[in-house]
Enzyme design. Structure first.
Site, PDB file in Angstrom:
ATOM      1  N   ASP A 115       0.867  -1.175   0.000  1.00 14.30           N
ATOM      2  CA  ASP A 115       0.000   0.000   0.000  1.00 14.30           C
ATOM      3  C   ASP A 115       0.907   1.230   0.000  1.00 14.30           C
ATOM      4  O   ASP A 115       2.034   1.171   0.496  1.00 14.30           O
ATOM      5  CB  ASP A 115      -0.879  -0.042   1.261  1.00 14.30           C
ATOM      6  CG  ASP A 115      -1.879   1.095   1.306  1.00 14.30           C
ATOM      7  OD1 ASP A 115      -2.395   1.460   0.240  1.00 14.30           O
ATOM      8  OD2 ASP A 115      -2.125   1.620   2.400  1.00 14.30           O
ATOM      9  N   ASP A 165      19.053 -36.890  19.193  1.00 16.71           N
ATOM     10  CA  ASP A 165      18.983 -36.116  17.950  1.00 16.71           C
ATOM     11  C   ASP A 165      18.328 -34.751  18.137  1.00 16.71           C
ATOM     12  O   ASP A 165      18.602 -33.812  17.382  1.00 16.71           O
ATOM     13  CB  ASP A 165      18.157 -36.872  16.887  1.00 16.71           C
ATOM     14  CG  ASP A 165      18.926 -38.046  16.307  1.00 16.71           C
ATOM     15  OD1 ASP A 165      20.107 -38.177  16.639  1.00 16.71           O
ATOM     16  OD2 ASP A 165      18.321 -38.808  15.535  1.00 16.71           O
TER      17      ASP A 165
END
Length: 887
Positions: free
Chosen positions: A326, A710
């Site tokens: 805009d 992990d």
């Protein structure tokens, strides 16, 4: 099309007399016919339905399978952990969805409780919800408008329509006008008024022609309701990954089942083997880790004034290749500013917040404009019309003490502005002398001026002088400046308003504009280098929009500008085919904005749309990333958006895109790391079963690795420092998979290597005790020791391998072994956790482990470093290939 009908036609069509209005009975009948004057609420799903919808995802299905498997194995704590991961993800998703549904609710709250209507000839206040088509509404300054109106009377009427049209100045209204063009833009419909806009000046009377969902505001609400939000690129990729992993896990289990059957293995043993393999194939922590990495990204963005409402939207930012912005308030300052003025000394530029040299003529020009103003500006707080505020600030820039000026000059009378005269005049007393000051359209000022000021002297005005002023006004207009002239004359005594605007002395002409933000131009250049195109979408006029776009280097010529009127003449297919030829879309309605976003998306673009007004809400919702302004943005715009800029700064969008790219890069590292590790586990189990060995790892050990060991390096990879060169790269294709650019090969090679090393460690554990995995009878103690070796080598391989995944071609020594302190900490924590599992008798027994001897520890650490060293050697060849490509 009420704007194209006369007042008489409109009143006749609604069968109402403007002098008396509707009767109460007729109003009641129409209320039943048309319904209440409220926006329809979006039908929302229940919390339970939204919660269930969050569980309909392939990764979640896989996690449910993991829960069932772990329950079969009696690993209840692991099952609870995985189940909590599922529930947490679902709760986060529901919370984000509830926030998204607030857009339409914010729109509904913009309906105002009271309206002044004329019924049965009596003016009274009613609930705005009870206003009906045909009602006669009375308007005055400071009142919000309850419905869409065809004005039937107007007197100096100005309405702030910025939330609807995006224009920064109030619109002048004139009930007598008729617009013949059926495609007249909203901002040009001077004979109409719209629901939820604000009367800033004057008075008027209007005929209600639309209520509720039949208003312009209702159209916007309907666009928000009907627009379906598409999945983000990350959600699509994770869904595809989930399907792939699910199919892979099922496929590998079937293969193992067949092999085990051919080998004549025990059914119970075969089931446990398949379970172990399924556990190895599924990265149970992936969904939670991605959510954590995105949350970390959201926190980082919030520190840079970008508030993200939906977690996957963070990653989508990195895919953006079109920014639709805009104009007002985003690219510009949303403050009208005088940038130049003209008098017979020439055209003189004005710099805001700097000392500007002012002559006697310039000071008199500024004085005329200040004393002919109703606005105020004190200590940064302004009231009044934006144009008049700009005139006050001109005085400040020229060094005029406004406080002293107002104290020495007392207003004794005024002749208010109206749209016919296009002038405003005030009568001011200063030290017993009277002066009239007038401002207005330069054509109107020239018409009432008989003299002109030139270097401190008042001289008769000539045609040459008038031509000079007209030429200056035209030059300013061509630069999209809003122009205003000023004049004055001494008066001997108080005079009537009708006598004020005669025989005036012309003092000068000012040009003003809502100027671009200082930082925007550089940000647009950064975006351009990064392969991102910036487009301007505005409700403002074509020339004004182009002037700003040209200054910001968004557009080069007027051929790159298209108006809403021109868009209407094209089919959706035709428009989609040419949309990329344009850089500025001017005089557009909310429907046009949605059409533009859809056309851009249909061409495969990932579109970010910024805005602050109610008129921007539908396109914010339609875009891949809707960005609302935090300071000037309406609640409706914020509710419809995915991200809010706390500082209303375009530069923050570009910064957020940079961070989005780095976040995606980090998520990709996490996914590649986890999948490589899981592939290593699958290869280990699969190979062992294929050649008739016992399983090198049991399901409990695999779950410990996948959920605990992990997880910490994976999260740490998600916090890897950003690549400083990321904005020199082109946007990635939104359809690009996680395995593009050689990442798939990286996973396969890394998985094969980790699997091979784990199998070798399992063999070494047997060999050290004088056995072989091929032996028919191996003591349980030996198998347990061999599994300990396999378990520890697998863990160490994965922990050190995390360092190799930080960059696919740069050496770990170049980017810094310890430059990611979180990863360093995660590796140390992983090693400590393994040591604790080994040292504590209870956990050692639970995981069926034994304490290795010194020689075994040397093997474990040496094997653990191999994948990292292999990757570093592999990167040497990658760098050599990249150098050859550059040459």
């Amino acid at each position: 099309m009420w704007f194209s009908k006369s007042i008489e036609e409109s009143l006749k069509e609604f069968k109402v007399d403007s002098s008396s209005g509707l009767s109460e009975e007729e109003a009641e009948v129409r209320l039943k016919k048309y319904g209440t004057n409220k926006l329809r609420a979006k039908k929302t799903d229940s919390i339970l339905k939204m919660f269930v919808a969050q569980l309909q995802d392939w990764l979640i299905y896989i996690l449910f399978a993991a829960v069932i498997i772990t329950l079969f194995l009696g690993e209840y704590i692991d099952a609870i952990i995985i189940f909590l991961v599922i529930i947490t993800n679902a709760i986060l998703g529901v919370a984000q969805q509830v926030k998204a549904n607030k857009a339409i609710e914010a729109l509904r709250k913009m309906a105002f409780p009271k309206a002044i209507v004329r019924r049965n000839g009596i003016v009274r206040e009613v609930d705005s919800g009870h206003v009906v088509p045909g009602d006669i509404i009375i308007l005055d300054a400071g009142r919000f408008i309850a419905a869409d109106l065809r004005l039937i009377e107007s007197a100096d009427l100005q309405i702030d329509e910025s939330a609807l049209t995006g224009e920064s100045v109030s619109s002048d209204k004139d009930a007598s006008l008729i617009h013949d063009d059926p495609k007249t833009p909203l901002g040009d419909r001077a004979n109409t008024a719209f629901m939820s806009t604000l009367v800033t000046k004057g008075r008027g009377i209007g005929l209600v022609v639309g209520t509720g969902m039949n208003t312009e505001m209702g159209k916007i609400a309907n666009l928000i309701i009907s627009e379906k939000k598409s999945k983000t690129p990350l959600e699509i990729r994770l869904d595809q990954l989930g399907k792939m992993l699910g199919k892979f896990a099922i496929g590998i289990c079937v293969v193992i089942f067949v092999i085990a059957m051919l080998q004549g293995r025990d059914l119970a043993e075969m089931f446990l083997m398949s379970v172990s393999l399924a556990v190895a194939a599924i990265p149970e922590g992936l969904a939670a880790i991605v959510a954590v990495v995105l949350s970390i990204g959201v926190t980082g963005l919030s520190k840079k004034n970008a508030i993200v409402k939906k977690l996957p939207a963070v990653e989508t930012l990195g895919s953006v290749n079109i920014i639709c912005s805009d104009k007002t308030g985003t690219l510009t300052q949303n403050k009208m500013t005088v940038t130049t003025f003209f008098n017979l000394e020439g055209e003189i530029p004005v710099e805001r917040n700097k000392k500007n040299t002012a002559t006697h003529d310039a000071n008199l020009l500024a004085k005329s404009l200040i004393l002919c103003s109703d606005a105020t500006f004190e200590k940064g707080h302004a009231t009044g019309d934006p144009t008049e505020i700009a005139l006050l600030l001109l005085g400040d820039d020229l060094g005029i003490d406004r406080k002293l000026l107002n104290a020495e000059n007392k207003r004794k009378g005024e002749f208010s502005f109206d749209s016919d005269r296009k002038l405003m005049s005030t009568l001011v007393e200063e030290k017993a002398d009277f002066t009239i000051y007038t401002k207005g359209a330069i054509a109107s000022i020239l018409a009432i001026s008989t003299h002109v000021l030139e270097k401190g002297k008042v001289i008769p005005i000539t045609e040459i002088h008038k031509e000079q002023y007209k030429a200056a006004a035209n030059n300013m207009a061509n630069s999209a400046l809003r122009t205003l002239g000023a004049a004055y004359k001494p008066a001997s005594a108080e005079i009537q308003a009708s006598e004020m605007e005669q025989d005036m002395i012309l003092t000068g002409l000012v040009g003003m504009i809502d100027p671009p933000r200082a930082e925007v131009r550089d940000s647009i250049e950064i975006a351009k280098v990064a392969g991102i195109t910036t487009l301007m979408i505005t409700g403002d006029h074509k020339n004004t929009a182009f002037a700003i776009a040209h200054e910001l280097r968004i557009a080069e010529n007027m051929e790159q500008v298209i108006t809403g009127h021109e868009i209407d003449d094209l089919t959706e297919k035709e428009f989609a085919g040419i949309v990329m030829q344009y850089r500025v879309f001017a005089r557009v309605s909310p429907e046009h904005k949605v059409k533009i976003v859809r056309a851009l998306k249909s061409m495969g673009n990932i579109v970010s749309m910024t805005g602050d007004g109610v008129n921007d809400a539908p396109s914010l919702h339609a875009a891949d990333i809707g960005v609302a302004m935090g300071i000037t943005g309406t609640d409706v715009a914020k509710g419809a958006s995915d991200m809010i800029l706390a500082d209303d700064n375009f530069a923050t969008i570009v910064s957020a895109i940079e961070q989005g790219r780095n976040i995606y890069s980090n998520i990709r590292k996490t996914v590649i790391f986890l999948l490589t590790c899981n592939l290593g586990e699958v290869i280990t189990i699969f190979f062992a079963i294929l050649i008739g060995w016992s399983a090198p790892l049991i399901a409990t050990q695999l779950l410990w690795i996948n959920l605990i060991t992990d997880t910490f390096p994976a999260i740490a990879l998600g916090m890897d420092p950003g690549n400083p060169d990321v904005m020199n790269e082109k946007p990635r294709n939104s359809k690009e998979s996680f395995f593009a650019g050689g990442a798939g090969l990286h996973v396969i090679l890394g998985g094969l290597l980790i699997g091979a090393l784990t199998i070798l460690a399992f063999w070494f554990g047997h060999w050290e005790h004088g056995f072989s995995p091929f032996d028919d009878i191996v003591p349980a103690n030996t198998i347990e020791y061999a599994r300990t070796m396999a378990f520890l080598v697998l863990v160490f391989c994965q922990l050190f391998f995390s360092l190799a995944t930080r960059n696919n071609h740069k050496s770990i020594f170049r980017i810094g072994v310890f430059s990611n302190k979180y990863l360093t900490g995660a590796i140390i924590l992983g090693v400590l956790l393994q040591m604790l599992v080994l040292v504590i008798p209870v956990t050692r027994s639970a995981f069926h482990l034994q304490m290795p001897d010194m020689r075994s520890w040397i093997i474990i650490v040496s094997f653990g470093l191999v994948p990292l060293l292999f990757n570093e050697i592999f990167k040497i060849f990658i760098r050599a290939r990249l150098r050859r490509q550059r040459v």
